[in-house]
Write a protein that holds these residues in place. Structure first.
Motif, PDB file in Angstrom:
ATOM      1  N   VAL A  17       0.749  -1.209  -0.041  1.00  0.00           N
ATOM      2  CA  VAL A  17       0.079   0.008   0.011  1.00  0.00           C
ATOM      3  C   VAL A  17       0.851   1.374   0.049  1.00  0.00           C
ATOM      4  CG1 VAL A  17      -1.786   1.445   1.335  1.00  0.00           C
ATOM      5  CG2 VAL A  17      -1.847  -1.186   1.147  1.00  0.00           C
ATOM      6  N   LYS A  18       1.899   1.179   0.724  1.00  0.00           N
ATOM      7  CA  LYS A  18       2.995   2.340   0.877  1.00  0.00           C
ATOM      8  C   LYS A  18       3.410   2.539  -0.667  1.00  0.00           C
ATOM      9  CE  LYS A  18       4.408   2.484   5.699  1.00  0.00           C
ATOM     10  NZ  LYS A  18       5.269   2.385   6.646  1.00  0.00           N
ATOM     11  N   ALA A  19       3.655   1.488  -0.939  1.00  0.00           N
ATOM     12  CA  ALA A  19       4.387   1.692  -2.543  1.00  0.00           C
ATOM     13  C   ALA A  19       3.311   2.111  -3.531  1.00  0.00           C
ATOM     14  CB  ALA A  19       4.734   0.292  -3.133  1.00  0.00           C
ATOM     15  N   HIS A  20       2.305   1.756  -3.486  1.00  0.00           N
ATOM     16  CA  HIS A  20       1.043   2.247  -4.308  1.00  0.00           C
ATOM     17  C   HIS A  20       0.847   3.748  -4.196  1.00  0.00           C
ATOM     18  CE1 HIS A  20      -3.073   1.984  -6.134  1.00  0.00           C
ATOM     19  NE2 HIS A  20      -3.438   3.100  -5.391  1.00  0.00           N
ATOM     20  N   PHE A  21       1.010   4.476  -2.974  1.00  0.00           N
ATOM     21  CA  PHE A  21       0.762   5.628  -2.852  1.00  0.00           C
ATOM     22  C   PHE A  21       1.950   6.668  -3.088  1.00  0.00           C
ATOM     23  CE2 PHE A  21      -2.832   4.445   0.018  1.00  0.00           C
ATOM     24  CZ  PHE A  21      -3.932   5.189  -0.476  1.00  0.00           C
ATOM     25  N   GLU A  22       3.215   5.826  -3.289  1.00  0.00           N
ATOM     26  CA  GLU A  22       4.479   6.659  -3.626  1.00  0.00           C
ATOM     27  C   GLU A  22       4.056   7.481  -5.077  1.00  0.00           C
ATOM     28  OE1 GLU A  22       7.637   4.007  -3.889  1.00  0.00           O
ATOM     29  OE2 GLU A  22       7.563   3.889  -1.738  1.00  0.00           O
ATOM     30  N   PRO A  61      -8.589  -1.135  -1.161  1.00  0.00           N
ATOM     31  CA  PRO A  61      -8.731  -1.041  -2.448  1.00  0.00           C
ATOM     32  C   PRO A  61      -7.165  -0.557  -3.138  1.00  0.00           C
ATOM     33  CG  PRO A  61      -9.712   0.991  -1.720  1.00  0.00           C
ATOM     34  CD  PRO A  61      -9.191   0.385  -0.747  1.00  0.00           C
ATOM     35  N   PHE A  62      -6.019  -0.594  -2.234  1.00  0.00           N
ATOM     36  CA  PHE A  62      -4.683  -0.267  -2.808  1.00  0.00           C
ATOM     37  C   PHE A  62      -3.889  -1.275  -2.743  1.00  0.00           C
ATOM     38  CE2 PHE A  62      -6.876   3.038   0.270  1.00  0.00           C
ATOM     39  CZ  PHE A  62      -7.507   3.817  -0.862  1.00  0.00           C
ATOM     40  N   GLY A  63      -2.778  -1.221  -3.577  1.00  0.00           N
ATOM     41  CA  GLY A  63      -1.898  -2.218  -3.460  1.00  0.00           C
ATOM     42  C   GLY A  63      -2.179  -3.805  -3.614  1.00  0.00           C
ATOM     43  N   LEU A  64      -2.995  -4.013  -4.325  1.00  0.00           N
ATOM     44  CA  LEU A  64      -3.679  -5.203  -4.322  1.00  0.00           C
ATOM     45  C   LEU A  64      -2.918  -6.076  -5.201  1.00  0.00           C
ATOM     46  CD1 LEU A  64      -7.176  -3.770  -5.692  1.00  0.00           C
ATOM     47  CD2 LEU A  64      -6.473  -4.910  -3.648  1.00  0.00           C
ATOM     48  N   ALA A  65      -3.002  -7.423  -4.769  1.00  0.00           N
ATOM     49  CA  ALA A  65      -1.979  -8.483  -5.436  1.00  0.00           C
ATOM     50  C   ALA A  65      -2.734  -8.822  -6.776  1.00  0.00           C
ATOM     51  CB  ALA A  65      -2.397  -9.781  -4.528  1.00  0.00           C
ATOM     52  N   ASN A  66      -4.114  -8.430  -7.118  1.00  0.00           N
ATOM     53  CA  ASN A  66      -4.560  -8.882  -8.312  1.00  0.00           C
ATOM     54  C   ASN A  66      -5.195  -7.317  -8.822  1.00  0.00           C
ATOM     55  OD1 ASN A  66      -4.113 -11.982  -8.925  1.00  0.00           O
ATOM     56  ND2 ASN A  66      -5.423 -11.808  -6.787  1.00  0.00           N
ATOM     57  N   LEU A  91      -9.902   9.013  -2.713  1.00  0.00           N
ATOM     58  CA  LEU A  91     -10.500   7.718  -2.543  1.00  0.00           C
ATOM     59  C   LEU A  91     -10.800   6.870  -4.151  1.00  0.00           C
ATOM     60  CD1 LEU A  91     -11.009   4.945  -0.966  1.00  0.00           C
ATOM     61  CD2 LEU A  91     -13.361   5.882  -0.635  1.00  0.00           C
ATOM     62  N   TYR A  92     -11.544   7.642  -4.824  1.00  0.00           N
ATOM     63  CA  TYR A  92     -11.967   7.111  -6.211  1.00  0.00           C
ATOM     64  C   TYR A  92     -10.840   7.069  -6.770  1.00  0.00           C
ATOM     65  CZ  TYR A  92     -14.924   6.760 -10.246  1.00  0.00           C
ATOM     66  OH  TYR A  92     -15.516   6.291 -11.337  1.00  0.00           O
ATOM     67  N   GLU A  93      -9.909   7.882  -7.128  1.00  0.00           N
ATOM     68  CA  GLU A  93      -8.770   8.006  -7.968  1.00  0.00           C
ATOM     69  C   GLU A  93      -7.596   7.146  -7.649  1.00  0.00           C
ATOM     70  OE1 GLU A  93      -4.971  11.089  -9.298  1.00  0.00           O
ATOM     71  OE2 GLU A  93      -6.767  11.781  -8.119  1.00  0.00           O
ATOM     72  N   TYR A  94      -7.328   7.083  -6.227  1.00  0.00           N
ATOM     73  CA  TYR A  94      -6.414   6.194  -5.805  1.00  0.00           C
ATOM     74  C   TYR A  94      -6.670   4.772  -5.833  1.00  0.00           C
ATOM     75  CZ  TYR A  94      -4.451  10.687  -3.928  1.00  0.00           C
ATOM     76  OH  TYR A  94      -4.057  11.825  -3.647  1.00  0.00           O
ATOM     77  N   SER A  95      -7.908   4.454  -5.857  1.00  0.00           N
ATOM     78  CA  SER A  95      -8.317   3.073  -5.839  1.00  0.00           C
ATOM     79  C   SER A  95      -8.646   2.595  -7.211  1.00  0.00           C
ATOM     80  CB  SER A  95      -9.613   2.656  -4.939  1.00  0.00           C
ATOM     81  OG  SER A  95     -10.784   3.596  -5.452  1.00  0.00           O
ATOM     82  N   TRP A 110       1.657   9.078  -5.867  1.00  0.00           N
ATOM     83  CA  TRP A 110       0.985  10.631  -5.540  1.00  0.00           C
ATOM     84  C   TRP A 110       1.804  11.102  -4.259  1.00  0.00           C
ATOM     85  CZ3 TRP A 110      -2.035   5.935  -6.064  1.00  0.00           C
ATOM     86  CH2 TRP A 110      -2.766   5.792  -7.310  1.00  0.00           C
ATOM     87  N   ASN A 111       3.026  10.537  -3.924  1.00  0.00           N
ATOM     88  CA  ASN A 111       3.851  11.112  -2.827  1.00  0.00           C
ATOM     89  C   ASN A 111       2.839  11.161  -1.564  1.00  0.00           C
ATOM     90  OD1 ASN A 111       6.130  11.910  -2.025  1.00  0.00           O
ATOM     91  ND2 ASN A 111       5.814  13.998  -2.336  1.00  0.00           N
ATOM     92  N   ARG A 112       2.130  10.085  -1.344  1.00  0.00           N
ATOM     93  CA  ARG A 112       1.195  10.132  -0.403  1.00  0.00           C
ATOM     94  C   ARG A 112       1.484   8.826   0.720  1.00  0.00           C
ATOM     95  NH1 ARG A 112      -3.905  12.488  -0.603  1.00  0.00           N
ATOM     96  NH2 ARG A 112      -4.012  12.187   1.786  1.00  0.00           N
ATOM     97  N   GLN A 113       2.494   8.362   0.721  1.00  0.00           N
ATOM     98  CA  GLN A 113       3.030   7.030   1.387  1.00  0.00           C
ATOM     99  C   GLN A 113       3.162   7.649   2.809  1.00  0.00           C
ATOM    100  OE1 GLN A 113       4.716   8.284  -1.098  1.00  0.00           O
ATOM    101  NE2 GLN A 113       6.899   8.581  -0.613  1.00  0.00           N
ATOM    102  N   ASP A 114       3.687   8.742   3.159  1.00  0.00           N
ATOM    103  CA  ASP A 114       4.130   9.165   4.392  1.00  0.00           C
ATOM    104  C   ASP A 114       2.725   9.883   5.104  1.00  0.00           C
ATOM    105  OD1 ASP A 114       6.672   8.747   4.097  1.00  0.00           O
ATOM    106  OD2 ASP A 114       6.959  10.772   3.333  1.00  0.00           O
ATOM    107  N   ASP A 115       1.532   9.840   4.352  1.00  0.00           N
ATOM    108  CA  ASP A 115       0.244  10.263   5.171  1.00  0.00           C
ATOM    109  C   ASP A 115      -0.260   8.954   5.767  1.00  0.00           C
ATOM    110  OD1 ASP A 115       0.702  12.773   4.018  1.00  0.00           O
ATOM    111  OD2 ASP A 115      -0.499  12.565   2.496  1.00  0.00           O
TER     112      ASP A 115
END
Length: 171
Positions: free
Chosen positions: A6-11, A101-106, A140-144, A13-18
């Motif tokens: 999930v942290k990698a997913h948010f990178e 809904p972030f950093g999903l395996a599939n 939420l809509y965009e990031y997922s 958007w530079n939001r992993q630290d949030d």
């Protein structure tokens, strides 16, 4: 591992630290609400269902919403059947209590329920039983990578006041 995906997913958007990590559990809607200090309805819970074929679908809904089987069947053309904990882990890469809904395996289809739209920000989990992130509904809509907004829940609507008859008003 799931929190890391999930942290990698948010990178992007530079939001992993949030992403917030807690000392206490945020595995249930109530625990998350207590830990974060918000009403349970603002917790964006991710529900996992058997889709068509072998792919699951995810519905992100407000913490106080429940799936309305009739609405679900009408929209998706199949019955709402939740995945087992093992299937959830296999399909999403996240364990129950941290499903998001972030950093999903599939590559799963994600639908966001309109029950969330009444809030400026909501708090979905981030892949572990002690994490969350505060997002606007648009984020939420965009990031997922959501497919669309849906209306498949019940129990969350604002109570509509009963009409008052003129005789009850003392007229």
């Amino acid at each position: 591992m799931s929190l890391e995906s999930v942290k990698a997913h948010f990178e992007q958007w530079n939001r992993q630290d949030d992403i917030m990590e807690f000392e206490t559990s945020s595995a249930t809607v109530q625990e998350a609400a207590d830990t974060i200090g918000v009403i349970p309805a603002r917790i964006a819970k991710t529900l996992s269902f058997r889709g068509e074929g072998d792919q699951a679908i995810l519905v992100v809904a407000a913490g106080d919403a429940k799936i309305d089987n009739k609405k679900f069947r009408h929209l998706f053309n199949f019955k709402a059947r939740m995945l087992s904990p093992d299937e959830v882990l296999e399909q999403t890469g996240h364990e129950i209590g941290g499903v998001c809904p972030f950093g999903l395996a599939n590559d799963l289809k994600v639908y966001v329920d309109i029950s969330l739209k009444r809030f400026d920000t909501v708090f979905p989990a981030c892949g572990s039983t002690n994490s969350a992130i505060e997002l606007t509904c648009d984020e939420l809509y965009e990031y997922s990578s959501a497919t669309t907004w849906v209306d498949v829940c019940k129990g969350w609507e604002e109570e509509k006041p009963e009409p008052v008859l003129s005789s009850e008003k003392g007229l």
